[in-house]
Motif scaffolding. Structure first.
Motif, PDB file in Angstrom:
ATOM      1  N   UNK A  25     -13.824  26.443  -1.697  1.00  0.00           N
ATOM      2  CA  UNK A  25     -13.474  27.652  -2.500  1.00  0.00           C
ATOM      3  C   UNK A  25     -12.289  27.440  -3.386  1.00  0.00           C
ATOM      4  N   UNK A  26     -12.266  28.342  -4.493  1.00  0.00           N
ATOM      5  CA  UNK A  26     -11.470  28.674  -5.397  1.00  0.00           C
ATOM      6  C   UNK A  26     -11.114  29.926  -5.662  1.00  0.00           C
ATOM      7  N   UNK A  27      -9.946  30.237  -5.759  1.00  0.00           N
ATOM      8  CA  UNK A  27      -9.570  31.894  -6.257  1.00  0.00           C
ATOM      9  C   UNK A  27      -8.394  32.017  -6.996  1.00  0.00           C
ATOM     10  N   UNK A  28      -8.081  33.079  -7.793  1.00  0.00           N
ATOM     11  CA  UNK A  28      -6.724  33.223  -8.387  1.00  0.00           C
ATOM     12  C   UNK A  28      -6.068  34.130  -7.288  1.00  0.00           C
ATOM     13  N   UNK A  29      -4.770  33.472  -6.917  1.00  0.00           N
ATOM     14  CA  UNK A  29      -3.776  34.359  -6.158  1.00  0.00           C
ATOM     15  C   UNK A  29      -3.251  35.380  -6.824  1.00  0.00           C
ATOM     16  N   UNK A  30      -2.921  35.326  -7.994  1.00  0.00           N
ATOM     17  CA  UNK A  30      -2.340  36.429  -8.859  1.00  0.00           C
ATOM     18  C   UNK A  30      -2.607  36.207 -10.612  1.00  0.00           C
ATOM     19  N   UNK A  31      -3.088  37.369 -11.156  1.00  0.00           N
ATOM     20  CA  UNK A  31      -3.232  37.090 -12.529  1.00  0.00           C
ATOM     21  C   UNK A  31      -2.915  38.359 -13.286  1.00  0.00           C
ATOM     22  N   UNK A  32      -1.641  38.082 -14.011  1.00  0.00           N
ATOM     23  CA  UNK A  32      -0.873  39.328 -14.603  1.00  0.00           C
ATOM     24  C   UNK A  32      -1.535  40.176 -15.271  1.00  0.00           C
ATOM     25  N   UNK A  33      -2.482  39.749 -16.395  1.00  0.00           N
ATOM     26  CA  UNK A  33      -3.279  40.687 -16.878  1.00  0.00           C
ATOM     27  C   UNK A  33      -4.324  41.236 -16.230  1.00  0.00           C
ATOM     28  N   UNK A  34      -4.898  40.791 -15.296  1.00  0.00           N
ATOM     29  CA  UNK A  34      -6.041  41.493 -14.573  1.00  0.00           C
ATOM     30  C   UNK A  34      -5.408  42.501 -13.422  1.00  0.00           C
ATOM     31  N   UNK A  35      -3.940  42.022 -12.948  1.00  0.00           N
ATOM     32  CA  UNK A  35      -3.245  43.103 -12.254  1.00  0.00           C
ATOM     33  C   UNK A  35      -2.737  44.188 -12.981  1.00  0.00           C
ATOM     34  N   UNK A  36      -2.486  44.016 -14.189  1.00  0.00           N
ATOM     35  CA  UNK A  36      -2.063  45.212 -15.221  1.00  0.00           C
ATOM     36  C   UNK A  36      -3.363  46.156 -15.506  1.00  0.00           C
ATOM     37  N   UNK A  37      -4.277  45.449 -15.769  1.00  0.00           N
ATOM     38  CA  UNK A  37      -5.634  46.274 -16.269  1.00  0.00           C
ATOM     39  C   UNK A  37      -5.844  47.256 -14.964  1.00  0.00           C
ATOM     40  N   UNK A  38      -5.825  46.550 -13.893  1.00  0.00           N
ATOM     41  CA  UNK A  38      -6.422  47.164 -12.646  1.00  0.00           C
ATOM     42  C   UNK A  38      -5.236  48.322 -11.986  1.00  0.00           C
ATOM     43  N   UNK A  39      -3.866  47.894 -12.290  1.00  0.00           N
ATOM     44  CA  UNK A  39      -2.887  49.015 -11.580  1.00  0.00           C
ATOM     45  C   UNK A  39      -2.133  49.434 -12.554  1.00  0.00           C
ATOM     46  N   UNK A  40      -1.747  48.966 -14.048  1.00  0.00           N
ATOM     47  CA  UNK A  40      -0.846  49.589 -14.646  1.00  0.00           C
ATOM     48  C   UNK A  40       0.615  48.901 -14.586  1.00  0.00           C
ATOM     49  N   UNK A  41       0.696  48.006 -13.649  1.00  0.00           N
ATOM     50  CA  UNK A  41       1.817  47.494 -13.511  1.00  0.00           C
ATOM     51  C   UNK A  41       1.777  45.758 -13.836  1.00  0.00           C
ATOM     52  N   UNK A  42       2.923  45.131 -14.130  1.00  0.00           N
ATOM     53  CA  UNK A  42       3.176  44.005 -14.191  1.00  0.00           C
ATOM     54  C   UNK A  42       4.500  43.546 -13.584  1.00  0.00           C
ATOM     55  N   UNK A  43       4.247  43.031 -12.117  1.00  0.00           N
ATOM     56  CA  UNK A  43       5.508  42.726 -11.648  1.00  0.00           C
ATOM     57  C   UNK A  43       5.942  41.244 -12.294  1.00  0.00           C
ATOM     58  N   UNK A  44       7.242  40.981 -12.345  1.00  0.00           N
ATOM     59  CA  UNK A  44       7.777  39.622 -12.732  1.00  0.00           C
ATOM     60  C   UNK A  44       8.420  39.116 -11.282  1.00  0.00           C
ATOM     61  N   UNK A  45       7.697  38.092 -10.873  1.00  0.00           N
ATOM     62  CA  UNK A  45       8.157  37.342  -9.471  1.00  0.00           C
ATOM     63  C   UNK A  45       9.151  36.418  -9.893  1.00  0.00           C
ATOM     64  N   UNK A  46      10.357  36.491  -8.752  1.00  0.00           N
ATOM     65  CA  UNK A  46      11.585  35.535  -9.173  1.00  0.00           C
ATOM     66  C   UNK A  46      11.412  34.673  -7.965  1.00  0.00           C
ATOM     67  N   UNK A  47      11.036  34.948  -6.753  1.00  0.00           N
ATOM     68  CA  UNK A  47      11.157  34.185  -5.681  1.00  0.00           C
ATOM     69  C   UNK A  47       9.630  34.142  -4.739  1.00  0.00           C
ATOM     70  N   UNK A  48       9.479  33.057  -4.267  1.00  0.00           N
ATOM     71  CA  UNK A  48       8.368  32.850  -3.373  1.00  0.00           C
ATOM     72  C   UNK A  48       8.620  32.263  -1.783  1.00  0.00           C
ATOM     73  N   UNK A  49       8.435  33.513  -0.873  1.00  0.00           N
ATOM     74  CA  UNK A  49       8.816  33.033   0.556  1.00  0.00           C
ATOM     75  C   UNK A  49       7.603  32.676   1.252  1.00  0.00           C
ATOM     76  N   UNK A  50       8.252  32.064   2.318  1.00  0.00           N
ATOM     77  CA  UNK A  50       6.806  31.929   3.439  1.00  0.00           C
ATOM     78  C   UNK A  50       7.355  31.966   4.894  1.00  0.00           C
ATOM     79  N   UNK A  51       6.764  32.611   5.780  1.00  0.00           N
ATOM     80  CA  UNK A  51       7.249  32.517   7.228  1.00  0.00           C
ATOM     81  C   UNK A  51       6.182  31.999   8.045  1.00  0.00           C
ATOM     82  N   UNK A  52       6.754  30.909   8.906  1.00  0.00           N
ATOM     83  CA  UNK A  52       5.764  30.455   9.985  1.00  0.00           C
ATOM     84  C   UNK A  52       5.891  31.131  11.078  1.00  0.00           C
TER      85      UNK A  52
END
Length: 189
Positions: A25-52
């Motif tokens: 399987x393949x998928x886009x986790x995030x696409x700024x253009x699609x996100x903006x088109x669907x929500x009207x917002x474009x977040x700028x991410x500065x940090x990615x975190x993970x918790x196990x």
């Protein structure tokens, strides 16, 4: 990608489009253009975190950061499943103090966009849960707040079985009443 508004204004539930063939399987986790088109917002991410979380019934939250270091979050489960909880902490909001609960899992593939102005937490439903998120501002200990996950005024149905596994910091979370007293001057989006 499909996007639908959640019950609390500003939250978006995102279902990535999966492309599957004999390789997997393949998928886009995030696409700024699609996100903006669907929500009207474009977040700028500065940090990615993970918790196990090794064990099911591990509870993390309810966390937020105050302005000027307030964070928007895009959250998802890489492995396992969680009950994800978001509380509206925007004093001017008509849904101030209300919460939303969603199940996010590796099987349903859902993501949740949580803009600044919300407290967030989750309860693991499976052992070995990997929870990931991207944020729009850097972690700032002096701006961090923790609201008690089990506050009776919020009355969140976490669905915990017995006593959850909770950090010392989360055990000392402030009451909703105390948070509301301080929120009028501190929470800005």
């Amino acid at each position: 990608m499909k996007v639908r508004p959640a019950n609390l204004p500003g939250l978006w539930v995102i279902q990535p489009t999966l492309y599957t063939d004999a390789r997997g399987t393949f998928f886009e986790r995030f696409n700024a253009m699609a996100f903006e088109k669907l929500t009207g917002e474009v977040p700028t991410f500065v940090q990615t975190c993970e918790s196990h979380s090794t064990n099911a019934n591990t509870l993390r939250g309810l966390h937020l950061q105050l302005a000027p270091k307030a964070q928007g979050k895009l959250v998802w489960v890489q492995q396992g499943a969680v009950k994800d909880v978001v509380v509206d902490v925007r004093p001017e909001s008509p849904t101030f103090g209300q919460h939303e609960v969603l199940e996010l899992s590796e099987k349903n593939g859902l993501q949740l966009w949580i803009p600044s102005g919300f407290a967030h937490g989750f309860l693991t439903l499976t052992d070995n849960t990997v929870f990931q998120y991207q944020v729009t501002d850097y972690y700032s200990p002096e701006h961090e707040r923790c609201i008690a996950w089990n506050d009776p005024d919020l009355n969140v149905n976490w669905g915990v079985m017995g006593q959850p596994i909770v950090s010392e910091k989360d055990k000392k979370g402030m009451s909703w009443v105390d948070f509301k007293k301080s929120a009028q001057n501190q929470v800005r989006v």
